[in-house]
Design an enzyme around this catalytic site. Structure first.
Site, PDB file in Angstrom:
ATOM      1  N   CYS A   1       1.905  -7.263  -3.852  1.00  0.00           N
ATOM      2  CA  CYS A   1       2.515  -7.165  -3.107  1.00  0.00           C
ATOM      3  C   CYS A   1       2.779  -7.402  -1.847  1.00  0.00           C
ATOM      4  O   CYS A   1       2.443  -8.167  -1.644  1.00  0.00           O
ATOM      5  CB  CYS A   1       3.667  -5.485  -3.560  1.00  0.00           C
ATOM      6  SG  CYS A   1       5.157  -5.378  -3.272  1.00  0.00           S
TER       7      CYS A   1
ATOM      8  N   HIS B   1       2.805  -3.918  -8.833  1.00  0.00           N
ATOM      9  CA  HIS B   1       1.663  -1.952  -8.218  1.00  0.00           C
ATOM     10  C   HIS B   1       0.535  -1.837  -9.211  1.00  0.00           C
ATOM     11  O   HIS B   1       1.073  -0.426 -10.069  1.00  0.00           O
ATOM     12  CB  HIS B   1       2.331  -1.636  -7.490  1.00  0.00           C
ATOM     13  CG  HIS B   1       2.884  -1.681  -6.638  1.00  0.00           C
ATOM     14  ND1 HIS B   1       2.198  -1.193  -4.810  1.00  0.00           N
ATOM     15  CD2 HIS B   1       4.053  -2.373  -6.163  1.00  0.00           C
ATOM     16  CE1 HIS B   1       3.299  -2.025  -3.945  1.00  0.00           C
ATOM     17  NE2 HIS B   1       4.259  -2.032  -4.965  1.00  0.00           N
TER      18      HIS B   1
ATOM     19  N   GLU C   1      -1.831   0.054  -8.921  1.00  0.00           N
ATOM     20  CA  GLU C   1      -2.551   0.471  -8.779  1.00  0.00           C
ATOM     21  C   GLU C   1      -1.444   1.923  -9.732  1.00  0.00           C
ATOM     22  O   GLU C   1      -1.878   3.154  -9.154  1.00  0.00           O
ATOM     23  CB  GLU C   1      -2.405   1.192  -7.433  1.00  0.00           C
ATOM     24  CG  GLU C   1      -1.307   0.926  -6.800  1.00  0.00           C
ATOM     25  CD  GLU C   1      -0.603   0.274  -6.262  1.00  0.00           C
ATOM     26  OE1 GLU C   1      -0.066   0.425  -5.185  1.00  0.00           O
ATOM     27  OE2 GLU C   1      -0.846  -1.060  -6.758  1.00  0.00           O
TER      28      GLU C   1
END
Length: 189
Positions: A82, A173, A175
């Site tokens: 991002c 994302h 994560e």
């Protein structure tokens, strides 16, 4: 074989989540908060999501920008997600980030909407054709790529994660999901 040590930019943004996923993928994450934290002992770098303008300002104020740029240019593997992708991109529409400019792509900031427009989707991991969960939060869109940039993940036929040499960049994302595919790809570099 020892675990690779990966420095995670920890001045702003979603760095703790990256640290968890890196640990799950078999790496030893280290938080990078000042220039002294950056060393030749690092096997890789992660530039998290967050606010690219704020991150860039802090990188310069803390004396971290030049050492990180030197590492990326010397071939240290780097993953930008991002805001991290914005920092790596050569060309940024919608407000120039003036970041590292080491990744030959053009991105458009906030192209997938503002915070309230955040969403999840199923993308395709190109090397295997498998679906993977993607989470977008105020995400930039990859508008164009130059020769040598490989699409790693696509959504509706458009690249949302790319690889160029030692660099991986994602509009989404990784994560925030349980899928370690991109972390494993990163650690192979």
């Amino acid at each position: 074989m020892s675990k690779p040590t990966v420095g995670v930019l920890a001045v702003q943004g979603a760095f703790i989540e990256h640290e968890r996923r890196l640990s799950e993928a078999g790496a030893s994450p280290v938080e990078l908060r000042c220039a002294a934290d950056i060393s030749a002992d690092l096997d890789g770098l992660v530039l998290p999501g967050g606010e690219s303008t704020t991150q860039l300002k802090l990188l310069h104020e803390l004396g971290m920008f030049e050492p990180m740029l030197d590492m990326i240019q010397a071939g240290t593997p780097v993953m930008g997600t991002c805001a991290g992708m914005i920092l790596l991109a050569e060309d940024v529409e919608g407000g120039a980030a003036n970041g590292f400019r080491t990744l030959p792509i053009r991105v458009l900031r906030n192209a997938y909407g503002r915070q309230l427009g955040s969403f999840s989707a199923e993308g395709i991991y190109q090397p295997t054709g498998q679906e993977m969960e993607l989470r977008f939060i105020r995400a930039p869109r990859i508008e164009s790529v130059e020769d040598g940039v490989e699409t790693l993940v696509s959504l509706d036929g458009q690249p949302v994660a790319v690889r160029y040499g030692n660099q991986i960049a994602c509009a989404f994302h990784p994560e925030l999901t349980d899928d370690l595919t991109l972390y494993e790809e990163f650690l192979k570099i």
